[in-house]
Design an enzyme around this catalytic site. Structure first.
Site, mmCIF file in Angstrom:
data_model
loop_
_atom_site.group_PDB
_atom_site.id
_atom_site.type_symbol
_atom_site.label_atom_id
_atom_site.label_comp_id
_atom_site.label_asym_id
_atom_site.label_seq_id
_atom_site.Cartn_x
_atom_site.Cartn_y
_atom_site.Cartn_z
ATOM 1 N N GLU A 117 16.595 19.742 -6.666
ATOM 2 C CA GLU A 117 17.367 18.726 -5.942
ATOM 3 C C GLU A 117 18.597 18.342 -6.744
ATOM 4 O O GLU A 117 18.721 18.695 -7.923
ATOM 5 C CB GLU A 117 16.499 17.495 -5.656
ATOM 6 C CG GLU A 117 15.476 17.763 -4.569
ATOM 7 C CD GLU A 117 14.724 16.535 -4.097
ATOM 8 O OE1 GLU A 117 14.740 15.508 -4.793
ATOM 9 O OE2 GLU A 117 14.107 16.614 -3.021
ATOM 10 N N ARG A 164 19.405 6.295 -9.069
ATOM 11 C CA ARG A 164 18.128 6.986 -9.229
ATOM 12 C C ARG A 164 18.327 8.486 -9.076
ATOM 13 O O ARG A 164 18.977 8.950 -8.139
ATOM 14 C CB ARG A 164 17.173 6.490 -8.145
ATOM 15 C CG ARG A 164 15.860 7.213 -8.082
ATOM 16 C CD ARG A 164 15.081 6.758 -6.865
ATOM 17 N NE ARG A 164 15.679 7.255 -5.652
ATOM 18 C CZ ARG A 164 15.040 8.016 -4.760
ATOM 19 N NH1 ARG A 164 13.787 8.349 -4.951
ATOM 20 N NH2 ARG A 164 15.642 8.432 -3.674
ATOM 21 N N HIS A 200 18.877 3.765 1.296
ATOM 22 C CA HIS A 200 17.696 4.587 1.052
ATOM 23 C C HIS A 200 16.791 4.017 -0.035
ATOM 24 O O HIS A 200 15.573 4.080 0.067
ATOM 25 C CB HIS A 200 18.190 5.973 0.636
ATOM 26 C CG HIS A 200 17.134 7.010 0.510
ATOM 27 N ND1 HIS A 200 16.246 7.291 1.513
ATOM 28 C CD2 HIS A 200 16.817 7.839 -0.518
ATOM 29 C CE1 HIS A 200 15.419 8.251 1.115
ATOM 30 N NE2 HIS A 200 15.742 8.588 -0.109
ATOM 31 N N SER A 258 0.819 -1.213 0.000
ATOM 32 C CA SER A 258 0.000 0.000 0.000
ATOM 33 C C SER A 258 0.855 1.267 0.000
ATOM 34 O O SER A 258 0.560 2.224 0.698
ATOM 35 C CB SER A 258 -0.961 -0.009 1.193
ATOM 36 O OG SER A 258 -0.233 -0.037 2.402
ATOM 37 N N LEU A 313 8.779 8.282 -6.608
ATOM 38 C CA LEU A 313 7.319 8.452 -6.479
ATOM 39 C C LEU A 313 6.728 8.562 -7.885
ATOM 40 O O LEU A 313 5.673 8.008 -8.185
ATOM 41 C CB LEU A 313 6.993 9.712 -5.663
ATOM 42 C CG LEU A 313 7.300 9.658 -4.162
ATOM 43 C CD1 LEU A 313 7.027 11.010 -3.513
ATOM 44 C CD2 LEU A 313 6.485 8.575 -3.464
ATOM 45 N N ARG A 369 24.327 11.662 -5.252
ATOM 46 C CA ARG A 369 24.251 11.095 -3.898
ATOM 47 C C ARG A 369 25.406 10.151 -3.588
ATOM 48 O O ARG A 369 25.929 10.165 -2.473
ATOM 49 C CB ARG A 369 22.935 10.318 -3.743
ATOM 50 C CG ARG A 369 21.774 11.235 -3.600
ATOM 51 C CD ARG A 369 20.490 10.499 -3.368
ATOM 52 N NE ARG A 369 19.459 11.507 -3.128
ATOM 53 C CZ ARG A 369 18.171 11.252 -3.028
ATOM 54 N NH1 ARG A 369 17.735 10.018 -3.165
ATOM 55 N NH2 ARG A 369 17.319 12.216 -2.799
ATOM 56 N N HIS A 422 21.506 7.352 0.931
ATOM 57 C CA HIS A 422 21.257 8.781 1.080
ATOM 58 C C HIS A 422 22.372 9.352 1.943
ATOM 59 O O HIS A 422 22.691 8.791 2.993
ATOM 60 C CB HIS A 422 19.899 9.040 1.727
ATOM 61 C CG HIS A 422 19.424 10.436 1.504
ATOM 62 N ND1 HIS A 422 20.008 11.518 2.123
ATOM 63 C CD2 HIS A 422 18.450 10.932 0.716
ATOM 64 C CE1 HIS A 422 19.408 12.621 1.720
ATOM 65 N NE2 HIS A 422 18.451 12.291 0.851
HETATM 66 C C1 LIG Z 1 12.605 8.667 4.202
HETATM 67 C C2 LIG Z 1 12.374 8.524 2.719
HETATM 68 C C3 LIG Z 1 12.232 9.655 1.933
HETATM 69 C C4 LIG Z 1 12.010 9.549 0.562
HETATM 70 N N1 LIG Z 1 11.817 10.678 -0.176
HETATM 71 C C5 LIG Z 1 11.483 10.545 -1.483
HETATM 72 C C6 LIG Z 1 11.136 11.691 -2.248
HETATM 73 O O1 LIG Z 1 11.124 12.804 -1.760
HETATM 74 N N2 LIG Z 1 10.809 11.497 -3.551
HETATM 75 C C7 LIG Z 1 10.794 10.267 -4.136
HETATM 76 O O2 LIG Z 1 10.483 10.158 -5.328
HETATM 77 N N3 LIG Z 1 11.112 9.182 -3.418
HETATM 78 C C8 LIG Z 1 11.439 9.283 -2.113
HETATM 79 N N4 LIG Z 1 11.733 8.163 -1.395
HETATM 80 C C9 LIG Z 1 11.621 6.853 -2.043
HETATM 81 C C10 LIG Z 1 10.153 6.533 -2.197
HETATM 82 O O3 LIG Z 1 9.463 6.919 -1.035
HETATM 83 C C11 LIG Z 1 9.936 5.046 -2.417
HETATM 84 O O4 LIG Z 1 10.821 4.549 -3.363
HETATM 85 C C12 LIG Z 1 8.520 4.823 -2.916
HETATM 86 O O5 LIG Z 1 7.610 5.423 -2.042
HETATM 87 C C13 LIG Z 1 8.253 3.344 -3.034
HETATM 88 O O6 LIG Z 1 6.886 3.168 -3.256
HETATM 89 P P1 LIG Z 1 6.313 1.711 -3.368
HETATM 90 O O7 LIG Z 1 4.850 1.842 -3.510
HETATM 91 O O8 LIG Z 1 7.058 0.950 -4.376
HETATM 92 O O9 LIG Z 1 6.700 1.025 -1.966
HETATM 93 P P2 LIG Z 1 6.340 1.451 -0.466
HETATM 94 O O10 LIG Z 1 5.827 2.810 -0.389
HETATM 95 O O11 LIG Z 1 7.505 1.104 0.368
HETATM 96 O O12 LIG Z 1 5.171 0.452 -0.102
HETATM 97 C C14 LIG Z 1 5.397 -0.947 -0.006
HETATM 98 C C15 LIG Z 1 4.193 -1.571 0.640
HETATM 99 O O13 LIG Z 1 4.267 -2.989 0.580
HETATM 100 C C16 LIG Z 1 3.906 -3.544 1.847
HETATM 101 N N5 LIG Z 1 4.515 -4.878 1.937
HETATM 102 C C17 LIG Z 1 5.827 -5.193 1.893
HETATM 103 N N6 LIG Z 1 5.982 -6.530 1.974
HETATM 104 C C18 LIG Z 1 4.743 -7.058 2.061
HETATM 105 C C19 LIG Z 1 4.248 -8.389 2.183
HETATM 106 N N7 LIG Z 1 5.059 -9.458 2.242
HETATM 107 N N8 LIG Z 1 2.905 -8.580 2.252
HETATM 108 C C20 LIG Z 1 2.062 -7.519 2.219
HETATM 109 N N9 LIG Z 1 2.477 -6.229 2.118
HETATM 110 C C21 LIG Z 1 3.802 -6.020 2.038
HETATM 111 C C22 LIG Z 1 4.439 -2.521 2.825
HETATM 112 O O14 LIG Z 1 3.864 -2.678 4.084
HETATM 113 C C23 LIG Z 1 4.037 -1.232 2.114
HETATM 114 O O15 LIG Z 1 2.691 -0.956 2.350
HETATM 115 C C24 LIG Z 1 11.952 8.265 -0.030
HETATM 116 C C25 LIG Z 1 12.109 7.132 0.761
HETATM 117 C C26 LIG Z 1 12.303 7.246 2.118
HETATM 118 C C27 LIG Z 1 12.449 6.003 2.945
#
Ligand SMILES: Cc1cc2nc3c(=O)[nH]c(=O)nc-3n(C[C@H](O)[C@H](O)[C@H](O)COP(=O)(O)OP(=O)(O)OC[C@H]3O[C@@H](n4cnc5c(N)ncnc54)[C@H](O)[C@@H]3O)c2cc1C
Length: 502
Positions: free
Chosen positions: A114, A368, A333, A13, A374, A275, A229
């Site tokens: 950035e 990246r 990161h 999610s 995002l 980075r 990071h």
């Molecule tokens: C502190 C921080 C700051 C960041 N800032 C930026 C930014 O400014 N701009 C940018 O572009 N990116 C940024 N990033 C990177 C970016 O946030 C992530 O790469 C991106 O949000 C990943 O999205 P996603 O939907 O792939 O995964 P996530 O948002 O990590 O979601 C993964 C989901 O999968 C669920 N999950 C995992 N394993 C399982 C399982 N076995 N069963 C069920 N559910 C599971 C988790 O609980 C979670 O809900 C940042 C990251 C961090 C940590």
């Protein structure tokens, strides 16, 4: 054992899973599974923003060039084109869906800058709380969509395969063994930063998707490319709080404990160098016995307006960035590698898709560009949602197997294993790597996997993800992007354009 049936199954999610679920639900029933709550994701933590060519004087072409340059000759040019061309539309749609991005008085996006971006192109919300705003917007869409059923505290353990196709998953749903049969399964499980001692990633980022896919023989690639990071807040916490690059973008500098601004003589962009360059410089300072700080004092009143979230998290730890130096350290990161997909998110296992950080679409290459993830989540989730609606229904599937969710018999031993994995990865597969260190990590990780206590399913994913990173890093005998080996400190032409597939 319970059995559920759905047309589309989305696991995770974050931005990728929420967007996929929302859009696919317009065409069929979706079951959205997430390990903890809907808001537990890296997405919720994102600060800086979303990169998109929306400003005057910017264009997808300029964004494309910056993305390719950061990717160090390993990006997929078509995937990058898709990202930068479709990105602006996705951001505007998200705004129309209710995301309250920061705007100029004219109504245009107020854009930030950035590292390694040649233009101001970072869309942000509430200063530095972009991810929380993205999550809020998409969660509210998902909650309003009648076609989506959400299961929280539902952790996928493995895929169910039948006749060479993915037909669903085995999951622990609030501790209950549950099989979910789906016409299409989408892994949107995010990254695996928790494999490292220092990380900005939330505790849910244990690399489950990589390990689950690997166990099912799905192809992964580029796992050696981990982005560190440079500036996490140096405290004894897990995860570490992030001090966004945007703070350096606004003029904060890096100094060591002798007050030396060491980045100036290392790179022409100084603190805004890529980075990996900044992270290595800090690690070298640390190895020479110095502590490193971010000096944001000259931002004074701008800080509170532009970075209210970061100000709050610093102050909660007794640091006032307007008067004090901020102690920082690099931290794992983002993982550039992952499940290899095509431009619609299809993996090489029929009916299995991957999207977001767990996927390897080719947009990031070896490194990246800040704020492109995002965007990748939004752009490729839309493509996945459009593609899966055309997948035919599954025929008959085998009767459910007999199994139970393995009970973790020794939580203490599992915790020790996780801590050891994190130490090993930080030391031997972190910012600066060597063949000897990587080989030693490989041996130790194998041994840890062998000795994991019964029921340590999350630690199994962690150790397998760690091994994938190490395997990729051993194979790639050069330095490129996020992967740096001091025994091969330069990029080598023989490795240009080559990927390590696992
Ligand atoms: C502190 C921080 C700051 C960041 N800032 C930026 C930014 O400014 N701009 C940018 O572009 N990116 C940024 N990033 C990177 C970016 O946030 C992530 O790469 C991106 O949000 C990943 O999205 P996603 O939907 O792939 O995964 P996530 O948002 O990590 O979601 C993964 C989901 O999968 C669920 N999950 C995992 N394993 C399982 C399982 N076995 N069963 C069920 N559910 C599971 C988790 O609980 C979670 O809900 C940042 C990251 C961090 C940590």
């Amino acid at each position: 054992m319970n059995r559920l049936r759905t047309r589309f199954l989305v696991v995770g999610s974050g931005v990728a899973g929420l967007h996929t679920a929302w859009r696919a639900s317009e065409k069929g029933n979706v079951l959205l599974l997430t390990k903890r709550s809907l808001f537990d994701s890296a997405t919720s933590y994102a600060q800086g923003g979303i990169a998109a060519a929306l400003g005057a004087g910017d264009s997808p072409e300029l964004h494309r060039r910056d993305t390719l340059a950061a990717g160090a000759a390993l990006c997929d040019a078509t995937a990058v084109e898709v990202l930068v061309e479709e990105g602006p539309t996705r951001v505007r749609e998200l705004q129309a869906a209710g995301a309250r991005f920061d705007l100029e008085p004219t109504g245009r996006f107020r854009l930030g800058r950035e590292a390694a971006h040649s233009r101001k192109r970072i869309v942000h919300a509430h200063g530095d709380q972009t991810g929380a705003e993205v999550a809020r917007t998409l969660v509210s869409r998902v909650r309003r969509s009648r076609g989506i059923k959400v299961l929280e505290k539902a952790r996928v353990l493995d895929l169910i395969l039948h006749r060479g196709r993915c037909v669903g998953v085995r999951a622990s749903v609030q501790g209950e063994a549950t099989e979910i049969v789906a016409d299409v399964t989408v892994l949107a499980t995010g990254g695996g930063g928790q494999a490292y001692r220092y990380t900005t990633n939330p505790v849910v980022a244990t690399g489950d998707g990589y390990a689950i896919a690997h166990r099912a023989d799905v192809t992964l690639s580029d796992m050696e490319f981990v982005q560190f990071h440079p500036t996490a807040l140096d405290t004894p916490e897990n995860p570490l709080a992030l001090i966004s690059e945007a703070v350096r973008g606004e003029g904060a500098t890096l100094v060591n404990d002798r007050g030396v601004r060491f980045m100036r003589k290392l790179h022409k962009l100084a603190e805004l160098a890529p980075r990996d360059v900044v992270a290595r410089a800090i690690v070298r300072q640390q190895r020479a016995g110095h502590n490193v700080f971010l000096d944001a004092r000259k931002l004074s009143s701008t800080f509170a307006r532009r970075f209210p979230g970061i100000l709050a998290l610093c102050r909660a730890r007794g640091i006032d960035p307007r008067q004090d130096l901020i102690p920082v350290t690099p931290a794992a990161h983002y993982m550039m590698g992952g499940i290899v997909t095509d431009l619609c998110g299809r993996s090489d296992l029929e009916r299995l898709y991957a999207v977001g950080e767990v996927s390897r679409t080719g947009v990031h290459g070896a490194n990246r560009l800040a704020s492109n993830s995002l965007l990748e989540g939004l752009v490729f989730a839309e493509r996945v949602a459009r593609d899966i609606v055309g997948i035919a229904e599954l025929g008959a599937v085998p009767a459910p197997g007999k199994w139970r969710v393995p009970v973790l018999v020794d939580r203490g031993a599992a915790q020790v294993a996780a801590d050891t994995i994190r130490e090993i990865m930080w030391r031997d597969a972190g910012v600066i790597r060597t063949a000897a260190g990587l080989r030693s990590a490989q041996r130790q990780l194998r041994e840890i996997e062998r000795r994991l206590p019964v029921g340590a399913t999350e630690e199994l994913n962690l150790v397998q993800t760690a091994q994938l990173v190490v395997e990729g890093a051993i194979a790639r005998k050069e330095s490129r992007g996020g992967h740096y080996r001091s025994d091969f400190p330069r990029a080598r032409s023989a490795w240009r354009g080559k990927h390590v597939e696992l």
